[in-house]
Design a protein around this motif. Structure first.
Motif, short mmCIF file in Angstrom:
data_model
loop_
_atom_site.label_atom_id
_atom_site.label_comp_id
_atom_site.label_asym_id
_atom_site.label_seq_id
_atom_site.Cartn_x
_atom_site.Cartn_y
_atom_site.Cartn_z
N GLU A 1 0.84 -1.21 0.00
CA GLU A 1 0.00 0.00 0.00
C GLU A 1 0.87 1.26 0.00
O GLU A 1 0.63 2.21 -0.76
CB GLU A 1 -0.90 -0.03 1.24
CG GLU A 1 -2.11 0.87 1.17
CD GLU A 1 -3.02 0.67 2.37
OE1 GLU A 1 -2.87 1.41 3.36
OE2 GLU A 1 -3.87 -0.24 2.32
N GLU A 2 1.89 1.25 0.86
CA GLU A 2 2.80 2.39 0.94
C GLU A 2 3.59 2.55 -0.36
O GLU A 2 3.83 3.67 -0.83
CB GLU A 2 3.76 2.22 2.12
CG GLU A 2 4.66 3.43 2.35
CD GLU A 2 5.66 3.23 3.48
OE1 GLU A 2 6.47 4.15 3.70
OE2 GLU A 2 5.65 2.16 4.13
N LEU A 3 3.98 1.43 -0.96
CA LEU A 3 4.70 1.47 -2.23
C LEU A 3 3.88 2.17 -3.30
O LEU A 3 4.38 3.04 -4.02
CB LEU A 3 5.04 0.05 -2.69
CG LEU A 3 5.65 -0.07 -4.10
CD1 LEU A 3 7.07 0.48 -4.12
CD2 LEU A 3 5.64 -1.52 -4.57
N GLU B 1 5.53 -11.47 1.87
CA GLU B 1 4.72 -11.36 3.08
C GLU B 1 4.89 -9.98 3.71
O GLU B 1 5.90 -9.68 4.32
CB GLU B 1 5.15 -12.44 4.09
CG GLU B 1 4.76 -13.86 3.68
CD GLU B 1 3.28 -14.14 3.89
OE1 GLU B 1 2.69 -13.56 4.81
OE2 GLU B 1 2.73 -14.96 3.14
N MET B 2 3.87 -9.13 3.51
CA MET B 2 3.88 -7.78 4.09
C MET B 2 2.47 -7.46 4.59
O MET B 2 1.49 -7.97 4.05
CB MET B 2 4.30 -6.74 3.04
CG MET B 2 5.72 -6.89 2.54
SD MET B 2 6.19 -5.54 1.40
CE MET B 2 5.18 -5.93 -0.03
N PRO B 3 2.36 -6.60 5.61
CA PRO B 3 1.03 -6.22 6.11
C PRO B 3 0.31 -5.30 5.13
O PRO B 3 0.91 -4.76 4.21
CB PRO B 3 1.35 -5.49 7.42
CG PRO B 3 2.73 -4.95 7.22
CD PRO B 3 3.44 -5.97 6.38
N LYS B 4 -0.99 -5.14 5.34
CA LYS B 4 -1.87 -4.24 4.56
C LYS B 4 -2.05 -4.70 3.11
O LYS B 4 -3.16 -4.93 2.67
CB LYS B 4 -1.38 -2.79 4.61
CG LYS B 4 -1.47 -2.18 5.99
CD LYS B 4 -1.15 -0.69 5.97
CE LYS B 4 -1.29 -0.09 7.36
NZ LYS B 4 -0.98 1.35 7.38
N MET B 5 -0.96 -4.79 2.36
CA MET B 5 -1.02 -5.33 0.99
C MET B 5 0.23 -6.13 0.74
O MET B 5 1.34 -5.62 0.84
CB MET B 5 -1.14 -4.21 -0.05
CG MET B 5 -1.23 -4.75 -1.48
SD MET B 5 -1.17 -3.45 -2.75
CE MET B 5 -2.78 -2.70 -2.53
N GLY C 1 3.05 -8.65 -1.31
CA GLY C 1 3.83 -8.40 -2.51
C GLY C 1 3.16 -8.85 -3.79
O GLY C 1 3.30 -8.21 -4.83
N ILE C 2 2.41 -9.95 -3.74
CA ILE C 2 1.76 -10.46 -4.95
C ILE C 2 0.66 -9.50 -5.41
O ILE C 2 0.55 -9.18 -6.59
CB ILE C 2 1.22 -11.89 -4.72
CG1 ILE C 2 2.41 -12.85 -4.56
CG2 ILE C 2 0.33 -12.33 -5.87
CD1 ILE C 2 2.05 -14.24 -4.11
N ALA C 3 -0.14 -9.01 -4.46
CA ALA C 3 -1.18 -8.03 -4.80
C ALA C 3 -0.53 -6.74 -5.31
O ALA C 3 -1.02 -6.11 -6.26
CB ALA C 3 -2.04 -7.74 -3.58
N ALA C 4 0.59 -6.35 -4.69
CA ALA C 4 1.28 -5.12 -5.10
C ALA C 4 1.86 -5.24 -6.50
O ALA C 4 1.79 -4.31 -7.29
CB ALA C 4 2.38 -4.78 -4.09
N VAL C 5 2.44 -6.41 -6.82
CA VAL C 5 2.98 -6.64 -8.17
C VAL C 5 1.88 -6.47 -9.22
O VAL C 5 2.07 -5.83 -10.25
CB VAL C 5 3.59 -8.05 -8.30
CG1 VAL C 5 3.89 -8.37 -9.76
CG2 VAL C 5 4.86 -8.16 -7.51
N SER C 6 0.73 -7.04 -8.93
CA SER C 6 -0.40 -6.94 -9.86
C SER C 6 -0.78 -5.48 -10.11
O SER C 6 -1.00 -5.07 -11.25
CB SER C 6 -1.60 -7.71 -9.29
OG SER C 6 -2.70 -7.63 -10.16
N GLN C 7 -0.83 -4.69 -9.03
CA GLN C 7 -1.18 -3.27 -9.15
C GLN C 7 -0.11 -2.48 -9.90
O GLN C 7 -0.42 -1.65 -10.75
CB GLN C 7 -1.40 -2.67 -7.76
CG GLN C 7 -2.65 -3.15 -7.06
CD GLN C 7 -3.91 -2.71 -7.78
OE1 GLN C 7 -4.05 -1.56 -8.19
NE2 GLN C 7 -4.83 -3.64 -7.95
N VAL C 8 1.15 -2.75 -9.57
CA VAL C 8 2.26 -2.04 -10.24
C VAL C 8 2.25 -2.36 -11.74
O VAL C 8 2.41 -1.47 -12.58
CB VAL C 8 3.62 -2.43 -9.61
CG1 VAL C 8 4.77 -1.89 -10.46
CG2 VAL C 8 3.72 -1.90 -8.18
N THR C 9 2.05 -3.64 -12.07
CA THR C 9 2.04 -4.06 -13.48
C THR C 9 0.92 -3.37 -14.25
O THR C 9 1.11 -2.95 -15.40
CB THR C 9 1.87 -5.59 -13.57
OG1 THR C 9 2.94 -6.22 -12.84
CG2 THR C 9 1.93 -6.06 -15.01
#
Length: 216
Positions: A38-40, A58-62, A64-72
């Motif tokens: 989320e912070e990223l 493994e990170m809180p709030k969001m 890494g896998i969910a974050a990769v999807s959003q970044v992509t």
């Protein structure tokens, strides 16, 4: 020109270790780090002039896998390398599906990480050898991973009402079928929404089917 990197890692000790590996190479510049996905994303909204993200899983709030999807989706020009302690099939498969360009275990040496960053930015898929082997096996025989079911406890009556709701019946029709008043049906529906944490009939039915409370 320096390669601009962001790091997403919630463990301060591991973050420091990654920073030290990068510090050996003057052509790598860490622009910022985030403690969760989320912070990223918030920091990328402020400054997306990044070429590559080193991402923990493994990170809180969001995670890494969910974050990769959003970044992509939002920043297709930014490459992502997973940098994690997890080498299980599910994490590897889901990370690659989400759009990760590479996958390293955290014990990767500084030269391997550096070369992996260069290879990834050059269009390659940098991976720890053991991960590359697992990836080939997963691509040949894609697994079916089940989403974990939530712990939702509905009463027998609530399940009956939800089943009839899924058939498109009105409060009056459900009341007639179950020999209760429409007002009582409405009260049960409110309780169901609260327990399932949803806001309408469609969401309630979808979540109940997903968690196998009722048949789809």
């Amino acid at each position: 020109m320096a390669i601009k990197i962001a790091i997403a890692e919630d463990n301060s000790f591991l973050l420091k270790a990654v920073m030290e590996k990068i510090s050996f190479y003057p052509d790598l510049e860490v622009k910022f780090h985030a403690f969760n996905g989320e912070e990223l994303l918030k920091k990328l909204e402020e400054d997306s002039n990044i070429q590559l993200v080193l991402m923990d899983i493994e990170m809180p709030k969001m995670d890494g896998i969910a974050a990769v999807s959003q970044v992509t989706q939002r920043y297709p020009q930014i490459k992502t390398i997973m940098l994690t302690v997890f080498d299980n099939d599910e994490h590897i498969f889901k990370a690659i599906q989400a759009g990760a360009s590479g996958y390293f275990l955290k014990e990767v040496s500084p030269p391997e990480l550096y070369q992996g960053i260069l290879d990834t930015l050059d269009g390659g898929a940098a991976m720890t050898p053991s991960i590359a082997l697992k990836t080939l096996k997963l691509l040949r025989n894609p697994p079916q991973f089940e989403e974990p079911k939530e712990d939702i406890s509905l009463t027998k009556r609530e399940i009956e009402i939800l089943e009839q709701t899924a058939k498109g019946l009105s409060y009056n029709q459900i009341g007639e079928n179950l020999f209760i008043s429409p007002k009582t049906v409405r009260k049960h529906i409110e309780n169901i929404y609260s327990k399932l944490q949803v806001h309408n009939k469609m969401e309630a039915v979808q979540k109940a089917v997903k968690n196998r409370i009722i048949e789809g």
